[in-house]
Motif scaffolding. Structure first.
Motif, PDB file in Angstrom:
ATOM      1  N   GLY A  47       0.819  -1.214   0.000  1.00  0.00           N
ATOM      2  CA  GLY A  47       0.000   0.000   0.000  1.00  0.00           C
ATOM      3  C   GLY A  47       0.846   1.254   0.000  1.00  0.00           C
ATOM      4  O   GLY A  47       0.567   2.212  -0.720  1.00  0.00           O
TER       5      GLY A  47
ATOM      6  N   GLN B 213       1.072   3.810  -3.328  1.00  0.00           N
ATOM      7  CA  GLN B 213       0.666   5.213  -3.172  1.00  0.00           C
ATOM      8  C   GLN B 213       1.825   6.150  -3.487  1.00  0.00           C
ATOM      9  O   GLN B 213       1.629   7.225  -4.077  1.00  0.00           O
ATOM     10  CB  GLN B 213       0.160   5.454  -1.749  1.00  0.00           C
ATOM     11  CG  GLN B 213      -0.542   6.775  -1.551  1.00  0.00           C
ATOM     12  CD  GLN B 213      -1.928   6.828  -2.182  1.00  0.00           C
ATOM     13  OE1 GLN B 213      -2.250   6.049  -3.081  1.00  0.00           O
ATOM     14  NE2 GLN B 213      -2.764   7.731  -1.726  1.00  0.00           N
TER      15      GLN B 213
ATOM     16  N   LYS C 284      -1.457   3.193   2.358  1.00  0.00           N
ATOM     17  CA  LYS C 284      -1.689   4.368   1.511  1.00  0.00           C
ATOM     18  C   LYS C 284      -1.919   5.626   2.340  1.00  0.00           C
ATOM     19  O   LYS C 284      -1.446   6.713   1.994  1.00  0.00           O
ATOM     20  CB  LYS C 284      -2.887   4.115   0.594  1.00  0.00           C
ATOM     21  CG  LYS C 284      -2.615   3.085  -0.506  1.00  0.00           C
ATOM     22  CD  LYS C 284      -3.841   2.832  -1.354  1.00  0.00           C
ATOM     23  CE  LYS C 284      -3.519   1.856  -2.484  1.00  0.00           C
ATOM     24  NZ  LYS C 284      -4.704   1.520  -3.294  1.00  0.00           N
TER      25      LYS C 284
END
Length: 348
Positions: A89, A93, A306
């Protein structure tokens, strides 16, 4: 930076009309004169749509350089995908925002002299000792913590409420009529330095023990604690089977441990959920493909990763107040808890 509100005021139309015109909404009924007035106002104010800003960001050179410090070795990460998903994640991102991930450190072999002091920020996934936090913070100003909040008055963090999540699992088992519930889980490790950890009680275990004692349903003979691995899930369930007198259900603190436990039960010809029901924790990909698909607590690990990037960006762009983001968990019902079987056998 100009806003849609500024353009609406300058062109004497509503904010909604400006938004729809600039985003090329073909269903909008507006005169060509009004459309041109909005576009001219946007150009004069140097306004860019969100899509335009993203495109410009993606085509530009990397804006920041981030590092990641994982508190798990590569072997631990591969055996329990919880932190693997967090790292993915973070990396996805960073790629989305065109941020360069210069370094991925691991506490298993991390030494302070390895730290790139020119990083704009560092994301730390897992638990590390407070003294180590201070030492790292002396080298890198902006730190964000994932799955740990060492000091919410100083640092941004993204966590889940383990107590609430454990209660969701127990409450589901109680709702199905189970009262004699066992526990299989692991110990948490807080890193002090490379290859040195201090064992601490896992929050799921602490709350399980506390709640079951409050309800008068705690049985120490049904509680097993080892490592958060598939092999220890297997080993601990084998121990439980050898003791005999299994409980009606188990709360197992991670999906990999639950998969190992399922194997031990299968070898002993003990059926899940008919003989023993199981609810686990994480909802990693393997949970739905286990020999008996696992009912489990879903932790949005990818979102946690993220979000850490967004918090770090926000800090670098001027926010001074630290934020602690508590990400909600949800229950995913599959076959292992026995709910589906109970539903099918409810008399008319």
């Amino acid at each position: 930076m100009a806003t849609i509100k500024d353009i609406a005021s300058k062109s004497n139309v509503s904010i909604t009309t400006v938004s729809r015109v600039l985003n090329h909404d073909t269903s909008l009924s507006v005169t060509e004169e009004t459309r041109q007035r909005i576009i001219e106002a946007a150009n004069q104010l140097n306004y860019q749509t969100v899509r335009g800003r993203k495109k410009q960001l993606q085509n530009s050179s990397p804006t920041y350089k981030f590092g990641i410090l994982m508190c798990q070795s590569l072997e631990e990460e591969l055996s329990d995908p919880y932190f693997l998903s967090i790292r993915h994640g973070i990396e996805s991102q960073c790629k989305h925002f065109n941020i360069e991930v210069n370094e991925v450190y691991r506490m298993s072999d991390f030494h302070l002299h390895q730290l790139n002091v020119h990083l704009d920020g560092l994301i730390i996934a897992g638990k590390i000792d407070e003294s180590l936090v201070d030492t790292i913070h002396e080298q890198i100003k902006h730190l964000v913590f994932v799955d740990h909040s060492p000091d919410e008055n100083r640092f941004d963090s993204i966590v889940i409420d383990f107590e609430k999540s454990t209660w969701i699992a127990l409450e589901h088992l109680f709702s199905l009529g189970y009262t004699n519930i066992g526990y299989i889980g692991g110990m948490q490790g807080k890193h002090i330095k490379a290859n040195e950890k201090r064992e601490i009680e896992d929050e799921r275990y602490v709350f399980f023990t506390k709640k079951m004692k409050e309800l008068g349903n705690y049985n120490d003979a049904h509680v097993f604690v080892g490592e958060f691995t598939m092999s220890d899930g297997y080993r601990l369930m084998k121990e439980a089977i050898q003791k005999g007198n299994l409980p009606e259900a188990y709360f197992i603190a991670s999906d990999p441990m639950a998969v190992g436990a399922l194997r031990a039960l299968q070898e002993a010809a003990i059926k899940v959920p008919e003989d023993v029901a199981i609810v686990s924790f994480d909802n990693v990909e393997m949970a739905q493909f286990a020999s008996c698909p696992l009912s489990t607590i879903h932790v949005p690990t990818d979102t946690m990763g993220k979000t850490s990037v967004k918090l770090l960006l926000d800090r670098l762009q001027g926010r001074d107040i630290p934020l602690k983001v508590n990400v909600p968990t949800t229950f995913v019902q599959r076959e292992s808890c026995g709910a589906l079987a109970k539903t099918r056998h409810v008399p008319n």
